[in-house]
Design a protein around this motif. Sequence first.
Motif, PDB file in Angstrom:
ATOM      1  N   MET A   1       0.833  -1.205   0.000  1.00 14.95           N
ATOM      2  CA  MET A   1       0.000   0.000   0.000  1.00 14.95           C
ATOM      3  C   MET A   1       0.869   1.258   0.000  1.00 14.95           C
ATOM      4  N   ARG A   2       2.166   1.106   0.155  1.00 16.17           N
ATOM      5  CA  ARG A   2       3.052   2.264   0.253  1.00 16.17           C
ATOM      6  C   ARG A   2       2.982   3.158  -0.990  1.00 16.17           C
ATOM      7  N   ILE A   3       3.085   2.556  -2.175  1.00 16.17           N
ATOM      8  CA  ILE A   3       3.013   3.353  -3.405  1.00 16.17           C
ATOM      9  C   ILE A   3       1.639   4.004  -3.512  1.00 16.17           C
ATOM     10  N   ALA A   4       0.607   3.219  -3.229  1.00 19.08           N
ATOM     11  CA  ALA A   4      -0.752   3.760  -3.298  1.00 19.08           C
ATOM     12  C   ALA A   4      -0.909   4.930  -2.331  1.00 19.08           C
ATOM     13  N   SER A   5      -0.409   4.776  -1.108  1.00 16.90           N
ATOM     14  CA  SER A   5      -0.551   5.836  -0.109  1.00 16.90           C
ATOM     15  C   SER A   5       0.131   7.122  -0.551  1.00 16.90           C
ATOM     16  N   LYS A   6       1.359   6.998  -1.040  1.00 14.27           N
ATOM     17  CA  LYS A   6       2.079   8.198  -1.481  1.00 14.27           C
ATOM     18  C   LYS A   6       1.344   8.879  -2.631  1.00 14.27           C
ATOM     19  N   ARG A   7       0.908   8.082  -3.577  1.00 12.42           N
ATOM     20  CA  ARG A   7       0.203   8.632  -4.744  1.00 12.42           C
ATOM     21  C   ARG A   7      -1.108   9.292  -4.321  1.00 12.42           C
ATOM     22  N   GLU A  11      -2.391  13.115  -4.703  1.00 11.73           N
ATOM     23  CA  GLU A  11      -3.622  13.473  -5.433  1.00 11.73           C
ATOM     24  C   GLU A  11      -4.577  14.260  -4.549  1.00 11.73           C
ATOM     25  N   LEU A  12      -4.752  13.787  -3.317  1.00 11.62           N
ATOM     26  CA  LEU A  12      -5.693  14.454  -2.416  1.00 11.62           C
ATOM     27  C   LEU A  12      -5.208  15.868  -2.070  1.00 11.62           C
ATOM     28  N   ALA A  13      -3.918  16.021  -1.851  1.00 13.64           N
ATOM     29  CA  ALA A  13      -3.372  17.352  -1.568  1.00 13.64           C
ATOM     30  C   ALA A  13      -3.616  18.292  -2.746  1.00 13.64           C
ATOM     31  N   GLU A  14      -3.409  17.807  -3.964  1.00 11.33           N
ATOM     32  CA  GLU A  14      -3.653  18.630  -5.156  1.00 11.33           C
ATOM     33  C   GLU A  14      -5.133  18.976  -5.296  1.00 11.33           C
ATOM     34  N   LEU A  15      -6.006  18.000  -5.020  1.00  5.06           N
ATOM     35  CA  LEU A  15      -7.441  18.259  -5.096  1.00  5.06           C
ATOM     36  C   LEU A  15      -7.866  19.318  -4.079  1.00  5.06           C
ATOM     37  N   ARG A  16      -7.305  19.236  -2.892  1.00  2.00           N
ATOM     38  CA  ARG A  16      -7.665  20.211  -1.847  1.00  2.00           C
ATOM     39  C   ARG A  16      -7.076  21.586  -2.137  1.00  2.00           C
ATOM     40  N   LEU A  17      -5.887  21.618  -2.709  1.00  2.00           N
ATOM     41  CA  LEU A  17      -5.230  22.885  -3.016  1.00  2.00           C
ATOM     42  C   LEU A  17      -5.861  23.571  -4.228  1.00  2.00           C
ATOM     43  N   ASP A  30     -11.985  11.385   3.720  1.00  2.00           N
ATOM     44  CA  ASP A  30     -11.430  11.342   5.068  1.00  2.00           C
ATOM     45  C   ASP A  30     -10.255  10.382   5.196  1.00  2.00           C
ATOM     46  N   ASP A  31     -10.089   9.520   4.213  1.00  2.00           N
ATOM     47  CA  ASP A  31      -8.997   8.554   4.261  1.00  2.00           C
ATOM     48  C   ASP A  31      -8.489   8.313   2.849  1.00  2.00           C
ATOM     49  N   LEU A  32      -7.568   7.400   2.704  1.00  2.00           N
ATOM     50  CA  LEU A  32      -6.984   7.136   1.390  1.00  2.00           C
ATOM     51  C   LEU A  32      -7.593   5.913   0.721  1.00  2.00           C
ATOM     52  N   GLN A  33      -8.681   5.397   1.259  1.00  2.00           N
ATOM     53  CA  GLN A  33      -9.323   4.250   0.640  1.00  2.00           C
ATOM     54  C   GLN A  33     -10.614   4.590  -0.108  1.00  2.00           C
ATOM     55  N   THR A  34     -11.389   5.517   0.423  1.00  2.17           N
ATOM     56  CA  THR A  34     -12.685   5.828  -0.179  1.00  2.17           C
ATOM     57  C   THR A  34     -12.877   7.337  -0.276  1.00  2.17           C
ATOM     58  N   TRP A  35     -13.184   7.778  -1.480  1.00  2.22           N
ATOM     59  CA  TRP A  35     -13.499   9.190  -1.716  1.00  2.22           C
ATOM     60  C   TRP A  35     -14.858   9.251  -2.396  1.00  2.22           C
ATOM     61  N   VAL A  36     -15.614  10.316  -2.110  1.00  6.06           N
ATOM     62  CA  VAL A  36     -16.909  10.525  -2.751  1.00  6.06           C
ATOM     63  C   VAL A  36     -16.927  11.947  -3.317  1.00  6.06           C
ATOM     64  N   PHE A  37     -17.365  12.055  -4.563  1.00  2.00           N
ATOM     65  CA  PHE A  37     -17.464  13.341  -5.251  1.00  2.00           C
ATOM     66  C   PHE A  37     -18.881  13.547  -5.754  1.00  2.00           C
ATOM     67  N   ALA A  61      -3.106  -1.853  -4.887  1.00  2.00           N
ATOM     68  CA  ALA A  61      -2.221  -1.797  -6.053  1.00  2.00           C
ATOM     69  C   ALA A  61      -2.366  -0.507  -6.865  1.00  2.00           C
ATOM     70  N   TYR A  62      -3.153   0.444  -6.374  1.00  2.00           N
ATOM     71  CA  TYR A  62      -3.292   1.726  -7.069  1.00  2.00           C
ATOM     72  C   TYR A  62      -1.944   2.413  -7.086  1.00  2.00           C
ATOM     73  N   PRO A  63      -1.507   3.034  -8.141  1.00  2.00           N
ATOM     74  CA  PRO A  63      -2.172   3.343  -9.404  1.00  2.00           C
ATOM     75  C   PRO A  63      -1.965   2.300 -10.499  1.00  2.00           C
ATOM     76  N   MET A  64      -1.297   1.193 -10.165  1.00  2.00           N
ATOM     77  CA  MET A  64      -1.103   0.148 -11.174  1.00  2.00           C
ATOM     78  C   MET A  64      -2.452  -0.492 -11.533  1.00  2.00           C
ATOM     79  N   GLU A  65      -3.374  -0.475 -10.603  1.00  2.00           N
ATOM     80  CA  GLU A  65      -4.722  -1.018 -10.800  1.00  2.00           C
ATOM     81  C   GLU A  65      -5.729   0.117 -10.660  1.00  2.00           C
TER      82      GLU A  65
END
Length: 152
Positions: A1-7, A11-17, A30-37, A61-65
């Motif tokens: 999950m390390r690559i997914a977490s960093k990515r 992404e979330l920081a860019e979306l918020r900024l 609220d977390d790195l597993q589920t987002w709702v838009f 496996a995100y962003p590979m998956e």
Amino acid sequence: MRIASKRLQKELAELRLNGPPVGTEIIKADDLQTWVFSVEVLGESVYKGEKFALRFRFPDAYPMESPEVVFLTTDGWSAPAHGHIYTNGHICASILANEWSPVLHATSVLLTIQSMLASSKKKEHPPDNDRYVKKAPISPKDTHWAFHDDDV
């Protein structure tokens, strides 16, 4: 999950900024597993004035998956009537399946969904909606999609 977490943190920081694409809003991240838009189609369309909610679930496996992306159909939300969107919220879109690429991100998916809705000429469910929904797996990622119609 390390690559997914960093990515996902990036992404979330860019979306918020910078904010998500025009016509979309973050409802929950609220977390790195589920987002709702929320998603609204811009300009003139058959969905003018309507808002929909998209839930993203990110695999380890995100962003590979690709993420699992569905329209919410609970809490007052409904999926749009569209030839590639089933009433259970599942979306038949190649970008979420065999055409996913690690260079894509949540914003790419939001823009794709907005474009898909904006180009729709009429509100209608896929012809096999009832059959699919009756037998659909819980996750659309477990469906073997057949991509054969780009005209919807």
